[in-house]
Motif scaffolding. Structure first.
Motif, short mmCIF file in Angstrom:
data_model
loop_
_atom_site.label_atom_id
_atom_site.label_comp_id
_atom_site.label_asym_id
_atom_site.label_seq_id
_atom_site.Cartn_x
_atom_site.Cartn_y
_atom_site.Cartn_z
N THR A 12 49.16 3.97 -2.58
CA THR A 12 50.41 3.20 -2.53
C THR A 12 51.38 3.81 -1.53
OG1 THR A 12 50.16 2.50 -4.83
CG2 THR A 12 52.37 2.39 -3.89
N THR A 13 51.50 5.12 -1.55
CA THR A 13 52.36 5.81 -0.59
C THR A 13 51.81 5.66 0.82
OG1 THR A 13 52.95 7.43 -2.28
CG2 THR A 13 53.39 8.03 0.01
N LEU A 14 50.49 5.72 0.95
CA LEU A 14 49.86 5.60 2.26
C LEU A 14 50.12 4.23 2.88
CD1 LEU A 14 48.03 7.10 4.30
CD2 LEU A 14 46.06 6.08 3.13
N LEU A 15 50.20 3.20 2.05
CA LEU A 15 50.45 1.85 2.55
C LEU A 15 51.77 1.75 3.32
CD1 LEU A 15 49.23 -0.32 -0.46
CD2 LEU A 15 48.49 -0.61 1.91
N GLU A 16 52.74 2.57 2.93
CA GLU A 16 54.05 2.52 3.58
C GLU A 16 54.21 3.58 4.67
OE1 GLU A 16 56.27 3.04 -0.06
OE2 GLU A 16 56.77 0.91 -0.11
N VAL A 60 44.96 -1.27 -9.59
CA VAL A 60 45.21 -2.41 -8.72
C VAL A 60 46.58 -2.24 -8.05
CG1 VAL A 60 45.53 -4.91 -8.60
CG2 VAL A 60 43.78 -3.94 -10.11
N ILE A 61 46.60 -2.42 -6.75
CA ILE A 61 47.83 -2.30 -5.97
C ILE A 61 48.15 -3.66 -5.37
CG2 ILE A 61 48.94 -1.16 -4.00
CD1 ILE A 61 46.94 1.13 -4.36
N GLU A 62 49.40 -4.06 -5.46
CA GLU A 62 49.85 -5.32 -4.87
C GLU A 62 50.71 -5.04 -3.64
OE1 GLU A 62 51.65 -8.13 -7.42
OE2 GLU A 62 49.81 -8.52 -8.55
N LEU A 63 50.34 -5.69 -2.56
CA LEU A 63 51.06 -5.53 -1.29
C LEU A 63 51.67 -6.87 -0.90
CD1 LEU A 63 51.73 -4.12 1.45
CD2 LEU A 63 49.46 -4.84 2.22
N VAL A 86 44.57 0.44 5.60
CA VAL A 86 44.71 1.44 4.56
C VAL A 86 43.37 1.78 3.94
CG1 VAL A 86 45.07 -0.02 2.51
CG2 VAL A 86 46.27 2.17 2.69
N SER A 87 42.45 0.82 3.93
CA SER A 87 41.11 1.09 3.41
C SER A 87 40.40 2.11 4.29
CB SER A 87 40.30 -0.20 3.34
OG SER A 87 38.99 0.06 2.88
N ALA A 88 40.48 1.93 5.61
CA ALA A 88 39.81 2.85 6.53
C ALA A 88 40.49 4.21 6.56
CB ALA A 88 39.78 2.24 7.92
N ILE A 89 41.82 4.23 6.58
CA ILE A 89 42.54 5.49 6.69
C ILE A 89 42.44 6.30 5.40
CG2 ILE A 89 44.84 6.51 6.98
CD1 ILE A 89 45.49 4.24 8.89
N SER A 90 42.46 5.64 4.25
CA SER A 90 42.34 6.36 2.98
C SER A 90 40.97 7.00 2.84
CB SER A 90 42.62 5.42 1.81
OG SER A 90 41.67 4.36 1.77
#
Length: 218
Positions: free
Chosen positions: A74-78, A110-113, A134-138
């Motif tokens: 979640t933090t990575l998404l931002e 589950v994360i909502e964006l 975010v899938s690739a970077i995580s």
């Protein structure tokens, strides 16, 4: 000043009490409909899959660890890395024109964006691109097994904002409070003696007679 006196005072200035809220509401309504463009929100949901999911037999421990990883995602998404990569993929300078909101429950992986902007098709593209990045970077940074997309973002058909009726209602209430404040302050600053009771209070002597005001007389 008693409540009854306040009502009587407001009745004397009814034009201001009614007119100012109406003017404020009309001005805000005109600005919100003319000067504020419609905004659209596209939403996608992600599921964080960790490497322990297939090998661990302790479901409680596995779920707790996965939830912690979900919070990190979640933090990575931002993060700037994800947003800069997304902007590069879409040929944008940056994502400053978009409002990005991320939420995740403490009891779920589950994360909502949500992405909000003025172009319905573009907000969906940005949301899906962020999810892909975010899938690739995580997986690269956090060694997460996968961040799977549950629902792809689609272009919204109806605007999500701005909340014009709310803005108009707030402007109307603000105008009403301002009108009341103006009337009360003006009355407090008015030093004229306006009643026999005020004369008795100021001079300390009773009023023994009154001279009536005759309109048109001398």
């Amino acid at each position: 000043m008693t409540l009854l006196e306040l009502f009587e005072l407001l009745k004397k200035h009814m034009k201001l009490v009614v007119g100012l809220p109406v003017v404020c509401a009309l001005l805000v309504a005109a600005y919100s409909f003319i000067g504020m463009p419609n905004t659209y929100t596209a939403t996608t949901s992600l599921y964080v899959l960790t490497s322990q999911d297939q090998s661990s037999s302790n479901l409680s421990s596995d779920l707790s660890a996965s939830q912690m990883v979900a919070n990190d995602v979640t933090t990575l998404l931002e993060s700037n890395r994800v947003q800069n990569a997304t902007a590069d993929d879409l040929g944008l300078k940056n994502l400053s024109d978009f409002e990005i909101s991320v939420s995740s429950a403490t009891t779920s992986r589950v994360i909502e964006l949500s992405v909000t902007g003025t172009d319905p098709q573009q907000v969906a593209e940005v949301a899906n691109a962020i999810a892909d990045n975010v899938s690739a970077i995580s997986q690269d940074v956090m060694k997460v097994q996968a961040v799977n997309i549950i629902d792809q973002a689609v272009a919204p058909q109806a605007p999500s904002g701005p909340k014009r009726p709310l803005y108009v209602a707030v402007a109307c209430m603000g105008g009403l409070f301002a009108a009341v404040a103006i009337v009360v302050v003006a009355d407090m600053l008015n030093m004229k003696v306006r009643s026999a009771e005020e004369v008795e209070e100021l001079l300390g002597v009773p009023v023994i007679g009154r001279i009536p005001l005759v309109k048109g007389g001398r």
